[in-house]
Design an enzyme around this catalytic site. Sequence first.
Site, PDB file in Angstrom:
ATOM      1  N   ARG A   1       0.817  -1.216   0.000  1.00  0.00           N
ATOM      2  CA  ARG A   1       0.000   0.000   0.000  1.00  0.00           C
ATOM      3  C   ARG A   1       0.849   1.264   0.000  1.00  0.00           C
ATOM      4  O   ARG A   1       0.521   2.253  -0.639  1.00  0.00           O
ATOM      5  CB  ARG A   1      -0.879  -0.030   1.247  1.00  0.00           C
ATOM      6  CG  ARG A   1      -1.779   1.170   1.380  1.00  0.00           C
ATOM      7  CD  ARG A   1      -2.793   0.967   2.461  1.00  0.00           C
ATOM      8  NE  ARG A   1      -2.185   0.575   3.716  1.00  0.00           N
ATOM      9  CZ  ARG A   1      -2.690   0.889   4.914  1.00  0.00           C
ATOM     10  NH1 ARG A   1      -3.793   1.584   4.995  1.00  0.00           N
ATOM     11  NH2 ARG A   1      -2.110   0.491   6.023  1.00  0.00           N
TER      12      ARG A   1
ATOM     13  N   LYS B   1       1.719 -18.763   9.716  1.00  0.00           N
ATOM     14  CA  LYS B   1       1.304 -18.781  11.099  1.00  0.00           C
ATOM     15  C   LYS B   1       1.489 -17.386  11.680  1.00  0.00           C
ATOM     16  O   LYS B   1       2.300 -16.643  11.137  1.00  0.00           O
ATOM     17  CB  LYS B   1       2.079 -19.818  11.898  1.00  0.00           C
ATOM     18  CG  LYS B   1       3.571 -19.498  12.077  1.00  0.00           C
ATOM     19  CD  LYS B   1       4.234 -20.523  12.938  1.00  0.00           C
ATOM     20  CE  LYS B   1       4.231 -20.137  14.385  1.00  0.00           C
ATOM     21  NZ  LYS B   1       5.242 -19.142  14.759  1.00  0.00           N
TER      22      LYS B   1
ATOM     23  N   HIS C   1       7.360 -23.651   8.932  1.00  0.00           N
ATOM     24  CA  HIS C   1       8.654 -23.703   8.235  1.00  0.00           C
ATOM     25  C   HIS C   1       9.559 -24.808   8.767  1.00  0.00           C
ATOM     26  O   HIS C   1      10.475 -25.232   8.085  1.00  0.00           O
ATOM     27  CB  HIS C   1       9.350 -22.331   8.253  1.00  0.00           C
ATOM     28  CG  HIS C   1       9.999 -21.975   9.550  1.00  0.00           C
ATOM     29  ND1 HIS C   1       9.313 -21.497  10.625  1.00  0.00           N
ATOM     30  CD2 HIS C   1      11.291 -22.023   9.946  1.00  0.00           C
ATOM     31  CE1 HIS C   1      10.149 -21.274  11.618  1.00  0.00           C
ATOM     32  NE2 HIS C   1      11.363 -21.581  11.248  1.00  0.00           N
TER      33      HIS C   1
ATOM     34  N   LYS D   1      12.604 -27.786   6.789  1.00  0.00           N
ATOM     35  CA  LYS D   1      14.035 -27.872   7.110  1.00  0.00           C
ATOM     36  C   LYS D   1      14.592 -29.225   6.649  1.00  0.00           C
ATOM     37  O   LYS D   1      13.986 -30.264   6.892  1.00  0.00           O
ATOM     38  CB  LYS D   1      14.248 -27.709   8.623  1.00  0.00           C
ATOM     39  CG  LYS D   1      14.012 -26.274   9.095  1.00  0.00           C
ATOM     40  CD  LYS D   1      14.318 -26.130  10.570  1.00  0.00           C
ATOM     41  CE  LYS D   1      13.884 -24.769  11.076  1.00  0.00           C
ATOM     42  NZ  LYS D   1      14.964 -23.812  11.203  1.00  0.00           N
TER      43      LYS D   1
ATOM     44  N   ASP E   1       3.341 -19.936  19.954  1.00  0.00           N
ATOM     45  CA  ASP E   1       4.343 -19.585  18.934  1.00  0.00           C
ATOM     46  C   ASP E   1       5.140 -20.809  18.487  1.00  0.00           C
ATOM     47  O   ASP E   1       5.530 -20.902  17.321  1.00  0.00           O
ATOM     48  CB  ASP E   1       5.296 -18.531  19.529  1.00  0.00           C
ATOM     49  CG  ASP E   1       6.216 -17.908  18.492  1.00  0.00           C
ATOM     50  OD1 ASP E   1       5.731 -17.619  17.378  1.00  0.00           O
ATOM     51  OD2 ASP E   1       7.412 -17.701  18.793  1.00  0.00           O
TER      52      ASP E   1
ATOM     53  N   HIS F   1       5.396 -25.979  15.651  1.00  0.00           N
ATOM     54  CA  HIS F   1       6.669 -26.636  15.318  1.00  0.00           C
ATOM     55  C   HIS F   1       6.925 -27.888  16.166  1.00  0.00           C
ATOM     56  O   HIS F   1       7.291 -28.934  15.657  1.00  0.00           O
ATOM     57  CB  HIS F   1       7.844 -25.664  15.532  1.00  0.00           C
ATOM     58  CG  HIS F   1       7.698 -24.369  14.802  1.00  0.00           C
ATOM     59  ND1 HIS F   1       7.171 -24.300  13.537  1.00  0.00           N
ATOM     60  CD2 HIS F   1       8.024 -23.099  15.142  1.00  0.00           C
ATOM     61  CE1 HIS F   1       7.181 -23.030  13.136  1.00  0.00           C
ATOM     62  NE2 HIS F   1       7.689 -22.282  14.095  1.00  0.00           N
TER      63      HIS F   1
ATOM     64  N   LYS G   1      12.998 -18.812  24.729  1.00  0.00           N
ATOM     65  CA  LYS G   1      13.830 -17.702  24.226  1.00  0.00           C
ATOM     66  C   LYS G   1      14.878 -17.393  25.281  1.00  0.00           C
ATOM     67  O   LYS G   1      14.672 -17.627  26.471  1.00  0.00           O
ATOM     68  CB  LYS G   1      12.971 -16.453  24.013  1.00  0.00           C
ATOM     69  CG  LYS G   1      11.828 -16.676  23.043  1.00  0.00           C
ATOM     70  CD  LYS G   1      12.040 -15.913  21.771  1.00  0.00           C
ATOM     71  CE  LYS G   1      10.934 -16.118  20.779  1.00  0.00           C
ATOM     72  NZ  LYS G   1      11.411 -16.409  19.431  1.00  0.00           N
TER      73      LYS G   1
HETATM   74  C1  BG6 Z   1       8.954 -18.841  14.393  1.00  0.00           C
HETATM   75  C2  BG6 Z   1       8.612 -18.177  15.704  1.00  0.00           C
HETATM   76  O1  BG6 Z   1       7.873 -19.584  13.919  1.00  0.00           O
HETATM   77  O2  BG6 Z   1      10.069 -19.700  14.577  1.00  0.00           O
HETATM   78  C3  BG6 Z   1       9.808 -17.419  16.251  1.00  0.00           C
HETATM   79  O3  BG6 Z   1       7.526 -17.291  15.508  1.00  0.00           O
HETATM   80  C4  BG6 Z   1      11.024 -18.317  16.324  1.00  0.00           C
HETATM   81  O4  BG6 Z   1       9.516 -16.859  17.529  1.00  0.00           O
HETATM   82  C5  BG6 Z   1      11.252 -19.034  15.015  1.00  0.00           C
HETATM   83  O5  BG6 Z   1      12.146 -17.501  16.646  1.00  0.00           O
HETATM   84  C6  BG6 Z   1      12.339 -20.077  15.146  1.00  0.00           C
HETATM   85  O6  BG6 Z   1      12.653 -20.598  13.879  1.00  0.00           O
HETATM   86  P1  BG6 Z   1      14.130 -21.061  13.540  1.00  0.00           P
HETATM   87  O7  BG6 Z   1      14.017 -21.569  12.145  1.00  0.00           O
HETATM   88  O8  BG6 Z   1      15.017 -19.867  13.669  1.00  0.00           O
HETATM   89  O9  BG6 Z   1      14.487 -22.118  14.535  1.00  0.00           O
END
Ligand code: BG6
Length: 487
Positions: A48, A145, A175, A179, A232, A237, A337
Amino acid sequence: MQTDSSFTFVLFGGTGDLSMRKILPALFEAHRAGGMLADSGKIVAVARHIADRAAYIDWVNEHVKPHVSKNGVDETAWASFLDRIEFVKIDLGKPEDFTLLRDALSGRPGIRVFYLATGPSLFVPICHALASVGLNENSRIVLEKPLGYDLKSSNAINDAVGEIFAEEQIYRIDHYLGKEPVQNLLALRFGNVLFEPLWRREWVESIQITIAEELGVEARGDFYDNTGALRDMVQNHLLQLLSIVAMEPPHSMDSDSVRDEKLRVLRALKPIDPRDIGKVAVRGQYHAGVIRGSAVPAYATEPGVKQDSTTETFVAVKVEIENWRWAGVPFFLRTGKRLADRVAEIVVNFRAVPHSALGVSALRGGANRLVIRLQPNETIRLYCLAKQPGEGMNLASVHLDLAFDRFFREGQMEAYQRLLLDVINGRLALFVRRDEQEAAWRWVEPILNEWAASNKPPKPYAAGTWGPAAASAMLAQHGTCWLEEEN
Ligand code: BG6
């Protein structure tokens, strides 16, 4: 992975963080590699705040180029990549603007991919606007997501998107599934005869899956504070990794065979009784600490985070799977984290031998252990006991190492690159089906509810450590410990 199928890749949120760091760099890598993207394939960015294509290309040069190829950019490839990019200025809040997109896409050959790299609140309005100009035909839609905040909101999005796109058109990204090492886990389990007979309750004592990060919440404090580690990382994951570790061998690698088996695992997760949550789940929040010699601030003082936040930045949870293969085997999942290291790994602890003629060390559980490290460097380590040289019969732990970079000269393909190529080529296996997503939400929901209702704050841990001590105590109750606590 040669392709001649033409495509138009429409990127909503074309100036967002994800486009800048992941999507456009991944498309560039696929372009640079040659032969992966049809020559006629185009990228149409939608935003935009940018005036026209020239201004968008300036933005790409300034913001995306620094994120591609760490070893320097191949300028010729970069220039030809920019030739693929077109731009349409659209205000996503104005459905009438979508006629501009329809006109820009009219008469193009091949499949259309709509990638929604936007906040989830825009998913449904964008889908409606696409349908209103007939763009939901001959197309695929990619949803990032977080897809919802809980089961209800996720269902609401899936219902609304499902009215416009068929399930086979919907690509929900996780994602982690893209991997390389996660793919390799499938190869390890189902390409070898060695592991599968032992991959069950008779021989496995416990399994740990850790995704630890050194990073904090970076610039995403606001988003993260409303999300937390359970939503998250665990709902998606970690449960996806768990389902790949625990699934039955699929009949074939086609998308539904793999996803059916993962779904069976997710549906077999033992529901958590809200009264047990204190025993089977630990939530933590980081306080100030030190990571690699540098002081880092407490979570509650990060920009965008409420000072009295009770959002968890760490979760450890015990999961059980109610089926014949896994009954009674605890799976310990953990993520956080600002932990002591950046590592993602799966640890399979095998049972001790049933009888030892060789002394007590052979009777220790975990003497045989398989450690599958997904990142930062992909390795598989198999621990065994061996005789110590010299007099007597004393056993010591030794290990066999498999470092993949010693075997394969080609570098790993980045997750987003693989997943985007899969979308363009119509391969759904590495995307999350709606029923899988629902099963995962359903399982985490009692924990979410209990934590939301609880007046107990998350347990504090210092940044740069492995999280609250309660996470270790949870394993100690099962006579085991986290891998880094061994010895
Ligand atoms: C994301 C989360 O899906 O995955 C993040 O929202 C996280 O908070 C990230 O840091 C971690 O992915 P990777 O590939 O760096 O392990």
